[in-house]
Design an enzyme around this catalytic site. Structure first.
Site, PDB file in Angstrom:
ATOM      1  N   LYS A 125       3.332  -2.104   6.499  1.00 17.39           N
ATOM      2  CA  LYS A 125       3.422  -1.820   4.905  1.00 17.39           C
ATOM      3  C   LYS A 125       4.794  -2.544   4.346  1.00 17.39           C
ATOM      4  CE  LYS A 125      -1.035  -4.263   3.899  1.00 17.39           C
ATOM      5  NZ  LYS A 125      -0.252  -5.379   2.320  1.00 17.39           N
TER       6      LYS A 125
ATOM      7  N   TYR B 209      -1.056  -0.057  10.121  1.00 11.90           N
ATOM      8  CA  TYR B 209      -1.005  -0.822   9.472  1.00 11.90           C
ATOM      9  C   TYR B 209       0.291  -0.135   8.081  1.00 11.90           C
ATOM     10  CZ  TYR B 209      -2.812  -1.794   4.472  1.00 11.90           C
ATOM     11  OH  TYR B 209      -2.893  -1.887   3.486  1.00 11.90           O
TER      12      TYR B 209
ATOM     13  N   SER C 121       1.012  -1.360  -0.325  1.00 12.44           N
ATOM     14  CA  SER C 121       0.309   0.432   0.446  1.00 12.44           C
ATOM     15  C   SER C 121       0.362   0.682   0.070  1.00 12.44           C
ATOM     16  CB  SER C 121      -0.709  -0.145   1.261  1.00 12.44           C
ATOM     17  OG  SER C 121      -1.065   1.223   1.299  1.00 12.44           O
TER      18      SER C 121
END
Length: 176
Positions: free
Chosen positions: A149, A145, A132
Protein backbone atom coordinates in the site's frame (compact mmCIF):
# COMPACT_ATOMS: atom_id res chain seq x y z
CA UNK A 1 -14.22 -1.34 -10.30
CA UNK A 2 -11.76 -4.08 -9.40
CA UNK A 3 -12.50 -6.26 -6.41
CA UNK A 4 -16.20 -5.66 -7.09
CA UNK A 5 -17.38 -9.09 -6.02
CA UNK A 6 -17.89 -8.06 -2.40
CA UNK A 7 -17.18 -5.51 0.29
CA UNK A 8 -15.93 -2.04 -0.64
CA UNK A 9 -15.74 -2.84 -4.36
CA UNK A 10 -19.36 -4.02 -4.53
CA UNK A 11 -20.50 -0.95 -2.57
CA UNK A 12 -18.52 1.42 -4.81
CA UNK A 13 -19.93 -0.23 -7.94
CA UNK A 14 -23.50 0.00 -6.63
CA UNK A 15 -23.00 3.67 -5.72
CA UNK A 16 -21.65 4.52 -9.19
CA UNK A 17 -24.54 2.65 -10.81
CA UNK A 18 -27.04 4.49 -8.61
CA UNK A 19 -25.61 7.74 -10.02
CA UNK A 20 -26.20 6.52 -13.56
CA UNK A 21 -22.85 5.00 -14.48
CA UNK A 22 -22.61 1.81 -16.50
CA UNK A 23 -20.28 -0.11 -14.21
CA UNK A 24 -17.77 -2.77 -15.17
CA UNK A 25 -17.32 -5.20 -12.31
CA UNK A 26 -14.08 -7.18 -12.06
CA UNK A 27 -13.18 -9.86 -9.55
CA UNK A 28 -12.00 -13.47 -9.51
CA UNK A 29 -15.35 -14.97 -8.53
CA UNK A 30 -17.83 -15.14 -11.40
CA UNK A 31 -20.56 -16.16 -8.94
CA UNK A 32 -20.02 -13.12 -6.70
CA UNK A 33 -19.82 -10.81 -9.73
CA UNK A 34 -23.08 -12.19 -11.09
CA UNK A 35 -24.78 -11.54 -7.74
CA UNK A 36 -23.48 -7.97 -7.52
CA UNK A 37 -24.42 -7.29 -11.15
CA UNK A 38 -27.91 -8.72 -10.58
CA UNK A 39 -28.38 -6.46 -7.56
CA UNK A 40 -27.30 -3.41 -9.55
CA UNK A 41 -29.64 -4.30 -12.41
CA UNK A 42 -32.53 -4.97 -10.00
CA UNK A 43 -32.02 -1.44 -8.65
CA UNK A 44 -32.26 -0.07 -12.20
CA UNK A 45 -28.53 0.30 -12.88
CA UNK A 46 -26.27 -1.00 -15.58
CA UNK A 47 -23.51 -3.50 -14.89
CA UNK A 48 -21.12 -5.57 -16.97
CA UNK A 49 -19.44 -8.41 -15.06
CA UNK A 50 -16.01 -9.53 -16.30
CA UNK A 51 -14.39 -12.22 -14.15
CA UNK A 52 -10.67 -11.49 -13.95
CA UNK A 53 -7.75 -12.05 -11.62
CA UNK A 54 -6.01 -8.67 -11.63
CA UNK A 55 -2.97 -10.37 -10.15
CA UNK A 56 -2.50 -11.99 -13.58
CA UNK A 57 -1.18 -9.59 -16.24
CA UNK A 58 -2.93 -11.49 -19.06
CA UNK A 59 -6.27 -11.18 -17.23
CA UNK A 60 -5.64 -7.44 -16.83
CA UNK A 61 -5.05 -7.16 -20.59
CA UNK A 62 -8.23 -9.13 -21.30
CA UNK A 63 -10.23 -7.00 -18.85
CA UNK A 64 -9.11 -3.79 -20.55
CA UNK A 65 -9.79 -5.16 -24.05
CA UNK A 66 -13.26 -6.48 -23.18
CA UNK A 67 -14.20 -3.25 -21.42
CA UNK A 68 -13.10 -1.07 -24.33
CA UNK A 69 -14.65 -3.39 -26.93
CA UNK A 70 -17.99 -3.21 -25.11
CA UNK A 71 -18.04 0.41 -23.91
CA UNK A 72 -15.54 2.17 -26.15
CA UNK A 73 -14.37 4.39 -23.27
CA UNK A 74 -13.64 4.42 -19.57
CA UNK A 75 -14.29 7.53 -17.49
CA UNK A 76 -13.40 6.21 -14.04
CA UNK A 77 -11.05 3.46 -12.96
CA UNK A 78 -11.38 2.36 -9.36
CA UNK A 79 -8.46 0.11 -8.39
CA UNK A 80 -9.96 -1.51 -5.32
CA UNK A 81 -8.90 -5.18 -5.49
CA UNK A 82 -6.43 -6.10 -2.78
CA UNK A 83 -4.77 -8.98 -1.00
CA UNK A 84 -4.32 -8.76 2.76
CA UNK A 85 -2.55 -11.68 4.37
CA UNK A 86 -1.17 -11.18 7.83
CA UNK A 87 2.15 -12.33 9.18
CA UNK A 88 5.14 -10.83 10.89
CA UNK A 89 7.59 -9.53 8.31
CA UNK A 90 10.32 -12.02 9.29
CA UNK A 91 7.86 -14.85 8.64
CA UNK A 92 6.34 -13.68 5.33
CA UNK A 93 7.34 -16.00 2.52
CA UNK A 94 8.19 -14.90 -0.99
CA UNK A 95 4.96 -16.15 -2.63
CA UNK A 96 2.89 -14.10 -0.16
CA UNK A 97 4.99 -10.98 -0.75
CA UNK A 98 4.75 -11.53 -4.52
CA UNK A 99 0.96 -11.91 -4.37
CA UNK A 100 0.61 -8.63 -2.44
CA UNK A 101 2.80 -6.92 -5.02
CA UNK A 102 0.94 -8.33 -8.07
CA UNK A 103 -2.56 -7.49 -6.85
CA UNK A 104 -1.97 -4.36 -4.75
CA UNK A 105 0.65 -2.61 -6.90
CA UNK A 106 1.19 -4.19 -10.31
CA UNK A 107 -2.52 -4.48 -11.20
CA UNK A 108 -3.25 -0.78 -10.52
CA UNK A 109 -0.09 0.11 -12.44
CA UNK A 110 -1.06 -1.98 -15.48
CA UNK A 111 -4.71 -0.85 -15.48
CA UNK A 112 -3.78 2.81 -15.03
CA UNK A 113 -1.09 2.64 -17.69
CA UNK A 114 -3.53 1.05 -20.14
CA UNK A 115 -6.44 3.41 -19.48
CA UNK A 116 -4.78 6.77 -18.72
CA UNK A 117 -3.91 7.50 -22.38
CA UNK A 118 -7.53 6.80 -23.34
CA UNK A 119 -8.75 9.17 -20.62
CA UNK A 120 -6.32 11.86 -21.76
CA UNK A 121 -7.52 11.44 -25.37
CA UNK A 122 -11.16 11.65 -24.21
CA UNK A 123 -10.38 14.82 -22.28
CA UNK A 124 -11.74 13.30 -19.08
CA UNK A 125 -10.78 10.61 -16.64
CA UNK A 126 -10.40 9.70 -13.00
CA UNK A 127 -8.18 7.03 -11.50
CA UNK A 128 -8.98 6.15 -7.92
CA UNK A 129 -6.63 3.86 -6.03
CA UNK A 130 -8.06 2.46 -2.81
CA UNK A 131 -5.28 2.38 -0.27
CA UNK A 132 -4.92 2.14 3.49
CA UNK A 133 -3.48 3.86 6.52
CA UNK A 134 -1.24 0.81 6.74
CA UNK A 135 0.62 2.27 3.76
CA UNK A 136 1.89 5.05 6.01
CA UNK A 137 2.15 3.29 9.38
CA UNK A 138 4.10 0.16 10.23
CA UNK A 139 1.87 -2.14 12.25
CA UNK A 140 2.51 -5.83 12.83
CA UNK A 141 1.37 -8.22 11.46
CA UNK A 142 0.49 -6.29 8.30
CA UNK A 143 4.00 -5.87 6.84
CA UNK A 144 3.53 -7.25 3.33
CA UNK A 145 0.21 -5.45 2.94
CA UNK A 146 1.60 -2.19 4.30
CA UNK A 147 4.62 -2.33 1.98
CA UNK A 148 2.35 -2.83 -1.02
CA UNK A 149 0.00 0.00 0.00
CA UNK A 150 2.96 2.35 0.55
CA UNK A 151 4.05 1.55 -3.00
CA UNK A 152 0.49 2.16 -4.24
CA UNK A 153 0.46 5.55 -2.50
CA UNK A 154 3.63 6.52 -4.33
CA UNK A 155 2.35 5.08 -7.64
CA UNK A 156 -0.73 7.29 -7.26
CA UNK A 157 1.42 10.38 -6.74
CA UNK A 158 3.64 9.53 -9.73
CA UNK A 159 0.66 9.07 -12.06
CA UNK A 160 -0.91 12.32 -10.84
CA UNK A 161 2.36 14.21 -11.30
CA UNK A 162 3.04 12.85 -14.76
CA UNK A 163 -0.51 13.15 -16.04
CA UNK A 164 -1.34 16.57 -14.66
CA UNK A 165 -0.73 18.85 -17.61
CA UNK A 166 -0.39 15.98 -20.08
CA UNK A 167 -2.57 17.92 -22.52
CA UNK A 168 -3.67 21.53 -22.88
CA UNK A 169 -6.17 22.51 -20.14
CA UNK A 170 -9.18 22.31 -22.45
CA UNK A 171 -8.29 18.70 -23.30
CA UNK A 172 -6.77 17.62 -20.00
CA UNK A 173 -8.09 14.69 -18.04
CA UNK A 174 -8.00 15.40 -14.31
CA UNK A 175 -6.34 12.79 -12.17
CA UNK A 176 -6.97 13.12 -8.43
Amino acid sequence: VTGAGRGIGAAVAAAYAAEGALVVLAARSAVQLAQVAAGIRAAGGGALAIPADVGDASDVDRLVKETLATLGRVDILCNNAAVLKTGRILEVDRPTLDEHWRVNVEAPFLLSRALAPIMVEQGYGRIINVTSGLGTRAIAPFGAYGISKAALNHLTRVFATELDGAEPPEQRARFD
